[in-house]
Design an enzyme around this catalytic site. Structure first.
Site, PDB file in Angstrom:
ATOM      1  NE  ARG A  27      48.896  11.823  36.459  1.00 18.71           N
ATOM      2  CZ  ARG A  27      49.623  12.230  35.436  1.00 18.71           C
ATOM      3  NH1 ARG A  27      49.042  12.954  34.473  1.00 18.71           N
ATOM      4  NH2 ARG A  27      50.899  11.914  35.344  1.00 18.71           N
ATOM      5  CB  CYS A 193      57.589   4.428  65.627  1.00 16.59           C
ATOM      6  SG  CYS A 193      57.383   2.943  66.636  1.00 16.59           S
ATOM      7  CB  THR A 195      58.673   0.030  68.385  1.00 17.14           C
ATOM      8  OG1 THR A 195      57.788   0.913  69.065  1.00 17.14           O
ATOM      9  CG2 THR A 195      58.410  -1.396  68.844  1.00 17.14           C
ATOM     10  CG  ASP A 226      49.220   2.993  62.149  1.00 17.65           C
ATOM     11  OD1 ASP A 226      49.653   4.092  61.743  1.00 17.65           O
ATOM     12  OD2 ASP A 226      49.024   2.744  63.349  1.00 17.65           O
ATOM     13  N   GLY A 250      53.376  11.298  59.714  1.00 18.77           N
ATOM     14  CA  GLY A 250      54.395  12.260  59.296  1.00 18.77           C
ATOM     15  C   GLY A 250      54.062  12.996  58.012  1.00 18.77           C
ATOM     16  N   GLY A 315      59.708   6.458  71.039  1.00 20.88           N
ATOM     17  CA  GLY A 315      59.402   7.451  70.013  1.00 20.88           C
ATOM     18  C   GLY A 315      60.396   8.584  70.072  1.00 20.88           C
TER      19      GLY A 315
END
Length: 372
Positions: A27, A193, A195, A226, A250, A315
């Site tokens: 890694r 959210c 919406t 986003d 979050g 929201g």
């Protein structure tokens, strides 16, 4: 006339990466930064592509202090008053301590309802030293947004402009051709959210990224995914789908550097101890921090003087278990991305989409014994 598009629309939980042969043995060999070039902005930025959302709880100066050490970006929330001397001095100090000029990892934010003259005065101030602006509204399809982008671009031709939010390729290209360098993609995927529930509008985030990234790159623009990421694997999938940047809310909330009220709760556990001859439950103290959507009723009351009569709350307010410093979170995310890169053979962050093949799946986790 009403139409139905019956193509399959996918979210992060609907896919997994297909592993491939790799030349990476560890890694540590994976480079999780890339050099970003932009359509209009004349400077280059070397970054890991992760952005803190310009929410009141995550777009904080304290968040900016930590994330820039990892070459991650903070979009400061638009409620900072930079006419305040201390906030203004912070920008100058932050500029002085960065290795590269122009506050490389810091955006300021605005909406269409904010004081335009004050914003233009601030951006014209040569001592302010921020040349990155996030123009953020919930509905990126209204004509006023493209008009405002054109106005800002004409007035400040060397400004880095990010604008959103949208979920379709046509509007992605419209905003870029209007003067945006980066377009924010996502309607309704955020954890706070509502919406999609309230309006019935939105699109699964992975499919939105795939279409918008293809559209943006065709006109030499960039996109920022986003919302919708709940773990490091989701961030890697956003990059795999073609996102240039990934904005988090979050995942960065609940940390020392986030804002929000600290809440302590005493809860009973299943464990019992003997006290005065009887068995009583053991109590446990848990610490949370408040996290809320910027279209929630709480946000409207805190930052906009109350909920306008023509609006509805889109929201919610949640309590996030306390996580300590955001350094723990960003290190875990970058570690997860490095691991993804070793599985799919991507030596550099920019090559993740080139190395990505997704399996469509009906579940990604084995939760037969419960969630960890």
């Amino acid at each position: 006339m009403t139409q139905i598009r019956d193509s399959i629309e996918l979210d992060f939980c609907d896919v997994l990466f297909r592993p491939k042969r790799t030349t990476l043995n560890s890694r540590s060999e994976a480079n999780v930064t890339r050099r970003y070039k932009f359509k209009y902005y004349p400077q280059n930025i070397i970054s890991c592509g992760i952005m803190a959302a310009n929410m009141a709880t995550t777009g904080t100066l304290a968040m900016n202090d930590v994330l820039q050490k990892y070459q991650a970006i903070t979009c400061l929330h638009k409620h900072y008053d930079f006419s305040d001397a201390e906030n203004y001095r912070y920008i100058a100090r932050n500029y002085d301590k960065q290795e590269s000029a122009h506050n490389s990892y810091t955006f300021i934010s605005t909406g269409l309802r904010d004081d335009k003259e004050h914003l233009f005065k601030l951006l014209s101030d040569k001592n302010f030293k921020i040349d990155k602006l996030c123009i953020d509204i919930a509905n990126g399809y209204i004509p006023k947004l493209a008009d405002f982008v054109k106005e800002v671009r004409n007035k400040f031709p060397e400004l880095l402009i990010m604008v959103g939010n949208i979920v379709t390729g046509d509007m992605t290209q419209d905003l870029i051709l209007s003067g945006a360098d980066i377009v924010k993609v996502g309607i309704g995927p955020g954890s706070v959210c509502t919406t999609r529930k309230l309006t019935g509008v939105g699109r699964p985030q992975l499919s939105a990224i795939l279409e918008c990234a293809d559209a943006a790159h065709g006109v030499n623009g960039s996109i920022c995914a986003d919302g919708g990421c709940t773990c490091a694997g989701d961030v890697a999938k956003a990059f795999g789908a073609g996102a240039d940047f990934v904005m988090l809310g979050g995942m960065l909330a609940g940390t020392d550097e986030s804002a929000g009220e600290m809440i302590e709760r005493i809860t009973q556990t299943d464990e019992r101890i003997e006290e005065d001859g009887e068995m009583v439950p053991v109590l446990k103290k848990e610490i949370f921090k408040q996290f809320y959507g910027m279209s929630s009723k709480l946000a409207q009351e805190k930052h906009f003087g109350g909920m306008a009569c023509y609006r509805a709350s889109e929201g919610k307010v949640v309590e996030i278990p306390y996580k300590g410093s955001v350094e723990n979170v960003i290190q875990e995310i970058l570690g997860g991305i490095r691991s993804t890169m070793t599985y799919i053979g991507a030596r550099d962050l920019k090559n993740i989409p080139k190395c990505t093949t997704f399996y469509r799946v009906n579940r990604q986790l084995n939760e037969i014994f419960g969630k960890s």
